[in-house]
Design a protein around this motif. Structure first.
Motif, PDB file in Angstrom:
ATOM      1  N   ALA A 169       0.858  -1.186   0.000  1.00  0.00           N
ATOM      2  CA  ALA A 169       0.000   0.000   0.000  1.00  0.00           C
ATOM      3  C   ALA A 169       0.892   1.233   0.000  1.00  0.00           C
ATOM      4  O   ALA A 169       1.974   1.223   0.593  1.00  0.00           O
ATOM      5  N   LYS A 170       0.440   2.288  -0.665  1.00  0.00           N
ATOM      6  CA  LYS A 170       1.298   3.475  -0.753  1.00  0.00           C
ATOM      7  C   LYS A 170       1.618   3.985   0.651  1.00  0.00           C
ATOM      8  O   LYS A 170       0.778   3.995   1.545  1.00  0.00           O
ATOM      9  N   GLU A 171       2.862   4.389   0.803  1.00  0.00           N
ATOM     10  CA  GLU A 171       3.423   4.763   2.107  1.00  0.00           C
ATOM     11  C   GLU A 171       2.570   5.784   2.865  1.00  0.00           C
ATOM     12  O   GLU A 171       2.408   5.691   4.082  1.00  0.00           O
ATOM     13  N   GLU A 172       1.978   6.752   2.133  1.00  0.00           N
ATOM     14  CA  GLU A 172       1.202   7.821   2.771  1.00  0.00           C
ATOM     15  C   GLU A 172       0.035   7.281   3.598  1.00  0.00           C
ATOM     16  O   GLU A 172      -0.380   7.903   4.570  1.00  0.00           O
ATOM     17  N   LEU A 173      -0.503   6.123   3.202  1.00  0.00           N
ATOM     18  CA  LEU A 173      -1.647   5.566   3.926  1.00  0.00           C
ATOM     19  C   LEU A 173      -1.296   5.161   5.357  1.00  0.00           C
ATOM     20  O   LEU A 173      -2.165   5.043   6.210  1.00  0.00           O
ATOM     21  N   PHE A 174       0.000   4.954   5.606  1.00  0.00           N
ATOM     22  CA  PHE A 174       0.437   4.536   6.941  1.00  0.00           C
ATOM     23  C   PHE A 174       0.678   5.734   7.866  1.00  0.00           C
ATOM     24  O   PHE A 174       0.960   5.558   9.046  1.00  0.00           O
ATOM     25  N   ASP A 175       0.575   6.966   7.325  1.00  0.00           N
ATOM     26  CA  ASP A 175       0.821   8.162   8.128  1.00  0.00           C
ATOM     27  C   ASP A 175      -0.227   8.348   9.225  1.00  0.00           C
ATOM     28  O   ASP A 175       0.075   8.795  10.322  1.00  0.00           O
ATOM     29  N   VAL A 196      -3.620  -6.158   8.856  1.00  0.00           N
ATOM     30  CA  VAL A 196      -4.268  -6.955   7.799  1.00  0.00           C
ATOM     31  C   VAL A 196      -3.232  -7.289   6.714  1.00  0.00           C
ATOM     32  O   VAL A 196      -3.559  -7.449   5.545  1.00  0.00           O
ATOM     33  N   ASN A 197      -1.973  -7.382   7.159  1.00  0.00           N
ATOM     34  CA  ASN A 197      -0.853  -7.846   6.319  1.00  0.00           C
ATOM     35  C   ASN A 197      -0.396  -6.871   5.241  1.00  0.00           C
ATOM     36  O   ASN A 197       0.314  -7.272   4.317  1.00  0.00           O
ATOM     37  N   ALA A 198      -0.808  -5.603   5.297  1.00  0.00           N
ATOM     38  CA  ALA A 198      -0.334  -4.643   4.290  1.00  0.00           C
ATOM     39  C   ALA A 198       1.028  -4.110   4.707  1.00  0.00           C
ATOM     40  O   ALA A 198       1.350  -4.060   5.892  1.00  0.00           O
ATOM     41  N   GLY A 243       6.589   5.669  -7.246  1.00  0.00           N
ATOM     42  CA  GLY A 243       7.363   6.456  -8.199  1.00  0.00           C
ATOM     43  C   GLY A 243       8.857   6.223  -8.124  1.00  0.00           C
ATOM     44  O   GLY A 243       9.635   6.960  -8.706  1.00  0.00           O
ATOM     45  N   MET A 244       9.271   5.212  -7.377  1.00  0.00           N
ATOM     46  CA  MET A 244      10.694   4.912  -7.298  1.00  0.00           C
ATOM     47  C   MET A 244      10.854   3.435  -6.959  1.00  0.00           C
ATOM     48  O   MET A 244       9.919   2.781  -6.555  1.00  0.00           O
ATOM     49  N   SER A 245      12.066   2.940  -7.153  1.00  0.00           N
ATOM     50  CA  SER A 245      12.329   1.548  -6.810  1.00  0.00           C
ATOM     51  C   SER A 245      12.535   1.462  -5.296  1.00  0.00           C
ATOM     52  O   SER A 245      13.494   2.008  -4.766  1.00  0.00           O
ATOM     53  N   ASP A 246      11.604   0.840  -4.606  1.00  0.00           N
ATOM     54  CA  ASP A 246      11.658   0.737  -3.151  1.00  0.00           C
ATOM     55  C   ASP A 246      12.197  -0.649  -2.781  1.00  0.00           C
ATOM     56  O   ASP A 246      11.461  -1.636  -2.765  1.00  0.00           O
ATOM     57  N   ARG A 247      13.495  -0.700  -2.518  1.00  0.00           N
ATOM     58  CA  ARG A 247      14.147  -1.992  -2.237  1.00  0.00           C
ATOM     59  C   ARG A 247      13.547  -2.712  -1.035  1.00  0.00           C
ATOM     60  O   ARG A 247      13.422  -3.924  -1.029  1.00  0.00           O
ATOM     61  N   ASN A 248      13.183  -1.943   0.002  1.00  0.00           N
ATOM     62  CA  ASN A 248      12.598  -2.571   1.198  1.00  0.00           C
ATOM     63  C   ASN A 248      11.281  -3.271   0.871  1.00  0.00           C
ATOM     64  O   ASN A 248      11.022  -4.383   1.325  1.00  0.00           O
ATOM     65  N   ALA A 249      10.442  -2.591   0.071  1.00  0.00           N
ATOM     66  CA  ALA A 249       9.151  -3.184  -0.303  1.00  0.00           C
ATOM     67  C   ALA A 249       9.366  -4.414  -1.186  1.00  0.00           C
ATOM     68  O   ALA A 249       8.674  -5.429  -1.036  1.00  0.00           O
ATOM     69  N   LEU A 250      10.344  -4.338  -2.103  1.00  0.00           N
ATOM     70  CA  LEU A 250      10.632  -5.487  -2.973  1.00  0.00           C
ATOM     71  C   LEU A 250      11.115  -6.673  -2.138  1.00  0.00           C
ATOM     72  O   LEU A 250      10.676  -7.802  -2.327  1.00  0.00           O
ATOM     73  N   ARG A 251      11.996  -6.384  -1.181  1.00  0.00           N
ATOM     74  CA  ARG A 251      12.523  -7.435  -0.309  1.00  0.00           C
ATOM     75  C   ARG A 251      11.393  -8.058   0.515  1.00  0.00           C
ATOM     76  O   ARG A 251      11.287  -9.267   0.658  1.00  0.00           O
ATOM     77  N   ARG A 252      10.531  -7.194   1.043  1.00  0.00           N
ATOM     78  CA  ARG A 252       9.412  -7.670   1.867  1.00  0.00           C
ATOM     79  C   ARG A 252       8.460  -8.543   1.041  1.00  0.00           C
ATOM     80  O   ARG A 252       8.003  -9.591   1.498  1.00  0.00           O
ATOM     81  N   GLY A 253       8.176  -8.123  -0.190  1.00  0.00           N
ATOM     82  CA  GLY A 253       7.307  -8.916  -1.073  1.00  0.00           C
ATOM     83  C   GLY A 253       7.889 -10.292  -1.345  1.00  0.00           C
ATOM     84  O   GLY A 253       7.179 -11.304  -1.324  1.00  0.00           O
ATOM     85  N   LEU A 254       9.200 -10.346  -1.587  1.00  0.00           N
ATOM     86  CA  LEU A 254       9.861 -11.639  -1.836  1.00  0.00           C
ATOM     87  C   LEU A 254       9.841 -12.522  -0.589  1.00  0.00           C
ATOM     88  O   LEU A 254       9.670 -13.739  -0.678  1.00  0.00           O
ATOM     89  N   GLU A 255       9.954 -11.893   0.587  1.00  0.00           N
ATOM     90  CA  GLU A 255       9.885 -12.660   1.851  1.00  0.00           C
ATOM     91  C   GLU A 255       8.509 -13.278   2.031  1.00  0.00           C
ATOM     92  O   GLU A 255       8.374 -14.428   2.465  1.00  0.00           O
ATOM     93  N   VAL A 256       7.473 -12.509   1.709  1.00  0.00           N
ATOM     94  CA  VAL A 256       6.088 -13.006   1.808  1.00  0.00           C
ATOM     95  C   VAL A 256       5.951 -14.290   0.979  1.00  0.00           C
ATOM     96  O   VAL A 256       5.400 -15.291   1.428  1.00  0.00           O
TER      97      VAL A 256
END
Length: 192
Positions: A62-68, A79-81, A87-100
């Protein structure tokens, strides 16, 4: 009952009758192992609608702003989001997705990145192909068909898994894989 199950039940009570949600093809979602559900994106309600129709819990980016917002951020995390910088390559999100996926869970993606204002399916971003190629996940295309209008039927159709072996052995690019997934989503929409 987990927080996820509780939230799913509450959302189902409110959204299912309001939008006459009908789901088809849930048998195409494997009951275990890593799965990527790729859906078209027409509304902010898409994640909860896909979430309540899937037989398995889904981890959405989910876009980062929603967590503000503290309260909404708390709910999203439970709920697992997980957040992604847009608009950029977010390595943390990519890593987290691969972990899932590595942990054998379900990752939910909207390859178009943003909502389609016209309802037409747009070209997907390479991210979906990245996850498909970097994991052994089953790729399940999903089409949300209809409009979010009160009492108008809204269909959520899960298609047969996308054939990945050929694309993996042909060393297809992430964009080529995403294009193939989007083609399947279009076909589902056309056939329903």
């Amino acid at each position: 009952m987990s927080f996820y199950q509780f939230a799913k039940t509450v959302v189902k009570i409110f959204l299912k009758p309001k939008y006459k949600v009908q789901s088809y093809g849930t048998e195409n979602i494997p009951t275990e192992g890593p799965v990527i559900i790729c859906s078209n994106h027409i509304s902010n309600y898409d994640p909860p609608i896909v979430g309540i129709t899937s037989p398995r819990p889904i981890h959405f980016m989910a876009k980062e702003e929603l967590f503000d917002n503290k309260v909404f951020g708390f709910i999203l995390r439970h709920v697992n989001a997980f957040p992604i910088k847009r608009g950029m390559s977010d390595r943390n999100a990519l890593r987290r997705g691969l972990e899932v996926l590595k942990d054998g869970h379900v990752l939910g993606l909207f390859p178009e990145g943003t909502r389609s204002k016209t309802g037409e399916i747009k070209r997907g971003l390479a991210g979906a192909g990245f996850f498909a190629l970097r994991s052994k996940a089953t790729i399940v295309p999903c089409a949300i068909i209809g409009q979010y209008k009160s009492k108008a039927p809204l269909k959520v159709v899960y298609g047969k898994p996308v054939e990945m072996e050929t694309m993996r052995s042909n060393k297809s690019s992430a964009q080529e894989v995403t294009d193939a997934i989007m083609e399947e989503i279009k076909k589902i929409k056309e056939n329903h």
